[in-house]
Design an enzyme around this catalytic site. Structure first.
Site, mmCIF file in Angstrom:
data_model
loop_
_atom_site.group_PDB
_atom_site.id
_atom_site.type_symbol
_atom_site.label_atom_id
_atom_site.label_comp_id
_atom_site.label_asym_id
_atom_site.label_seq_id
_atom_site.Cartn_x
_atom_site.Cartn_y
_atom_site.Cartn_z
ATOM 1 N NE ARG A 78 0.641 10.404 10.314
ATOM 2 C CZ ARG A 78 0.190 9.405 9.571
ATOM 3 N NH1 ARG A 78 -0.937 8.831 9.865
ATOM 4 N NH2 ARG A 78 0.886 8.975 8.544
ATOM 5 C CE LYS B 182 -1.636 1.497 4.092
ATOM 6 N NZ LYS B 182 -1.390 2.882 4.526
ATOM 7 C CG ASN B 183 2.264 2.700 3.552
ATOM 8 O OD1 ASN B 183 1.106 3.016 3.285
ATOM 9 N ND2 ASN B 183 2.679 2.474 4.786
ATOM 10 N NE ARG C 140 -7.651 4.294 5.766
ATOM 11 C CZ ARG C 140 -7.541 5.552 6.131
ATOM 12 N NH1 ARG C 140 -8.152 5.978 7.213
ATOM 13 N NH2 ARG C 140 -6.815 6.385 5.438
ATOM 14 C CG ASP D 55 3.375 1.335 9.392
ATOM 15 O OD1 ASP D 55 2.957 2.192 10.195
ATOM 16 O OD2 ASP D 55 3.640 1.595 8.200
ATOM 17 C CB CYS E 36 -4.945 10.276 11.981
ATOM 18 S SG CYS E 36 -3.324 9.548 11.993
#
Ligand code: EPU
Length: 420
Positions: free
Chosen positions: A120, A22-23, A398, A306, A115
């Site tokens: 962030r 994803k990233n 997500r 993560d 978030c």
């Protein structure tokens, strides 16, 4: 809203195919804004964040066509403005700013805001744009950047917690179309940054040093269309490895790159998990008792933030005391109280969580707060006695492609239900 019902206690067994990262996919999709020519990106994971990036690019004027695990994007004529409704759903959408500034010399993107995992900030992204000669201001909730000329510069992008992944990506993308040479010191070394650089170079950019803390970007006049295959998702691979360890199972990870997972595998081996390469797969298995370990999250090649939540779930099952220190995001401990609902004994002291592991977990309804916290709750649910209901599973969707289906194929008793 949907939730996952997990009946725990089954050791996971069987092979799991690791999806595209994803990233890596998100900034690579954003990078297609740098050219009017078509780009094809393969091994794109089927995730809500990826679809969402597709929507953002469409709103900016690009043609976006998903087909299987590929996406074809052509950004012939684009606008440089993305509003709040578009950006607020995904913090990662800030990575459209660099390509817009590079191609159009102007960008106006709503500030994504913080978030649940932390504030962030984007000060380092803006510092990089300013170093390239852009005027940057924040006005009515928008960050606006504009430049008549972008000129290569030397810059230092290190911050409080070290390097910035999307900040490096943003500056790298803008600098590709600047005049002259840009040098970025304290650049992020994450494999996702290396993958983005590979895609940009395939588009005609001149980037050297990706994967090291010093990036050199020699500006070019224009970029052209390119094809690219996204790297496998190291965080997804780490999550399945930990799930296999937590349930006392044996899971070959197919398509994962061991070279991206040194820090995670090193800690897993320290806990007593066996990790071996067998043919094209990396086999993760745990038969005996687990041992506690101390972990500190760091930028790559350190232990990834993560994977912190998932590792904490594993440490709750491990007799003894493990100390997990979060150095990247200040409030990334939302999973702690939910793990507590399953019976885990965890105390937070400053940036550290002290896990007194070894007591059996028992199923309960829990609430997912963010993507990786959800993965930790699923892992804990798989290992707990009884039934765990993980609510707000949209967080999981997500960033994990078909996680419930993949786990079912490994023998897990997991089903998706409407939240009651
Ligand atoms: N930071 C600053 N100023 C900035 C930017 C960052 O101080 O201008 C600080 C942050 O507050 C944090 C640290 O630098 O303390 C690192 O943040 P970074 O910028 O590297 O995070 P990011 O690029 O916004 C990406 C991933 C995150 C992942 C982090 C760290 C994407 C889309 N997101 O975020 O992924 O946790 O790098 O590795 O690539 C996830 O997938 O669950 C996720 C949150």
């Amino acid at each position: 809203m949907e939730s996952l019902l997990i009946k725990g206690g089954v050791p996971l067994c069987g092979e799991v195919q690791i999806s595209g990262a994803k990233n890596a996919a998100l900034p690579i999709m954003a990078a297609t804004l740098l050219t009017g020519e078509p780009c094809v990106i393969r091994r794109v994971p089927d995730l809500s964040d990826v679809k969402f990036m597709g929507e953002i690019l469409t709103c900016l004027g690009a043609e976006v066509r998903f087909q299987g695990d590929s996406v074809r994007i052509q950004a012939r004529k684009i606008s440089g403005s993305a509003d709040y409704d578009l950006v607020r759903k995904m913090r990662g959408s800030i990575c459209i700013m660099g390509p817009l500034l590079g191609r159009l010399r102007k960008a106006s993107v709503s500030l994504p805001g913080g978030c649940v995992i932390g504030a962030r900030p984007i000060n380092l992204h803006l510092k990089g744009f300013e170093a390239l000669g852009a005027r940057v201001m924040i006005e009515n909730g928008y960050v606006r950047a504009g430049a008549r000329r972008l000129v290569g510069a030397d810059m230092f992008l290190g911050g409080r917690a070290g390097s910035t992944v999307l900040g490096t990506a943003n500056v790298m993308m803008a600098a590709c179309l600047a005049e002259g040479v840009t040098t970025v010191e304290s650049a992020a070394c994450e494999p996702e940054v290396v993958d983005l650089a590979a895609f940009l170079n395939a588009m005609g950019a001149k980037i050297a040093g990706a994967g090291s803390p010093t990036l050199t970007i020699t500006g070019v006049k224009e970029l052209h269309g390119a094809e690219h295959e996204v790297i496998p998702d190291r965080i997804e691979a780490a999550t399945y490895a930990i799930a296999a360890a937590a349930t006392g199972g044996e899971v070959p990870l197919r398509g994962a790159r061991a070279g991206h997972l040194h820090a995670v595998f090193d800690k897993l081996r320290d806990t007593g998990v066996k990790i071996d390469r067998v043919g094209p797969a990396i086999v993760v298995r745990r038969h005996g008792r687990l041992k506690p370990v101390d972990i500190t999250t760091l930028p790559y090649a350190g232990f990834p933030t993560d994977v912190q939540a998932q590792m904490m779930a594993l440490m709750t099952l491990t007799p003894g005391i493990s100390i997990i220190t979060e150095r990247i995001f200040e409030s990334r401990f939302m999973h702690v109280s939910e793990l507590g609902r399953l019976g885990a004994d965890i105390e937070i002291e400053g940036p550290s969580a002290i896990v007194k592991g070894g007591k059996p977990l028992s199923g309960a309804p829990v609430m997912a707060s963010d993507l990786r916290a959800s993965a930790a709750l699923v892992i804990a649910g798989l290992a707990a006695r009884g039934t765990t209901q993980v609510n707000r599973v949209y967080h999981l969707d997500r960033g994990y492609e078909s996680m419930d289906a993949k786990l079912r194929r490994l023998g897990a008793r997991i089903e998706r239900v409407e939240e009651s």
